[in-house]
Design an enzyme around this catalytic site. Structure first.
Site, short mmCIF file in Angstrom:
data_model
loop_
_atom_site.label_atom_id
_atom_site.label_comp_id
_atom_site.label_asym_id
_atom_site.label_seq_id
_atom_site.Cartn_x
_atom_site.Cartn_y
_atom_site.Cartn_z
N THR A 46 5.74 24.23 2.71
CA THR A 46 6.56 23.44 1.50
C THR A 46 6.13 22.10 1.11
O THR A 46 6.70 21.46 0.07
CB THR A 46 7.98 23.40 2.08
OG1 THR A 46 8.18 22.70 3.04
CG2 THR A 46 8.59 24.93 2.11
N CYS A 103 1.23 21.62 3.86
CA CYS A 103 2.12 22.78 4.73
C CYS A 103 2.39 23.63 3.88
O CYS A 103 2.32 23.84 2.64
CB CYS A 103 2.94 22.03 5.68
SG CYS A 103 4.26 21.38 4.99
N ASP A 128 -1.55 22.49 8.06
CA ASP A 128 -1.30 23.31 9.03
C ASP A 128 -1.93 24.49 8.52
O ASP A 128 -2.33 24.78 7.57
CB ASP A 128 0.18 23.17 9.56
CG ASP A 128 1.05 23.98 8.27
OD1 ASP A 128 0.47 24.23 7.52
OD2 ASP A 128 2.29 24.05 8.42
N HIS A 172 5.19 3.73 -9.09
CA HIS A 172 6.40 3.08 -8.78
C HIS A 172 6.75 2.90 -7.39
O HIS A 172 7.43 1.92 -6.83
CB HIS A 172 7.43 3.77 -9.41
CG HIS A 172 7.69 3.76 -10.85
ND1 HIS A 172 8.80 4.12 -11.54
CD2 HIS A 172 6.72 3.55 -11.62
CE1 HIS A 172 8.53 4.06 -12.92
NE2 HIS A 172 7.15 3.53 -12.97
N HIS A 183 8.64 -3.17 -9.43
CA HIS A 183 8.43 -2.09 -8.60
C HIS A 183 8.31 -2.83 -7.01
O HIS A 183 8.44 -2.13 -5.92
CB HIS A 183 7.47 -0.96 -8.73
CG HIS A 183 7.66 -0.39 -10.23
ND1 HIS A 183 9.02 0.52 -10.42
CD2 HIS A 183 7.00 -0.61 -11.25
CE1 HIS A 183 8.88 0.75 -11.66
NE2 HIS A 183 7.58 0.09 -12.19
#
Length: 150
Positions: free
Chosen positions: A67, A65, A8, A98, A133
């Site tokens: 965060t 973005c 963004d 994992h 996993h």
């Protein structure tokens, strides 16, 4: 590998930096935008990239973005996507090894360019380890399947 990238307005500059960096590593990059610092809605870009990665058009995706959180939440709404929001390279490695993450989400207002490059290096250079996993990732995908069918 073919790598999808999108951001963004808050992640636009880091996207441009990482796009060039990923190309310098020898990967093909598909840019899903945005193409300026003009305000846009991050879910639109997360959706475009995630749908393309989920279809197998690209091997992996990078979303950016402010965060990384909004992109991660949005991307994980797309069936087949396992997006991890990370801010350091160990998390990126674990996401691939994992969790078989196929999209990584970064926060341009949280990390700098050099840390972002280290994260991308770990994400792109590691593979899913499988074995124990696999059982866990299968359980994640079963939750997704039940949620979409329920």
């Amino acid at each position: 590998m073919k790598i999808a990238i999108a951001a963004d307005h808050g992640g636009y500059e880091l996207k441009e930096t990482l796009k060039a960096y990923i190309e310098d590593l020898g990967h093909d990059v598909v840019d899903f935008g945005t193409n300026s610092k003009e305000s846009v809605d991050y879910p639109d870009f997360a959706k475009k990239l995630s749908e393309s990665v989920a279809k197998g058009n690209e091997n992996l995706g990078v979303l950016i973005c402010g965060t990384g959180i909004g992109m991660s939440i949005s991307a994980n709404k797309v069936r087949g996507i396992r997006a991890a929001c990370v801010s350091e390279s160990f998390g990126a490695r674990m996401a691939r090894q994992h969790n078989n993450a196929n999209v990584i989400c970064l926060g341009a207002r949280v990390i700098g360019d050099e840390v972002a490059k280290m994260i991308v290096d770990e994400f792109l250079s590691n593979e899913f380890l499988g074995e124990r996993h696999s059982r866990r990732v299968d359980k994640i995908m079963e939750i997704e399947k039940e949620s979409y069918n329920g």
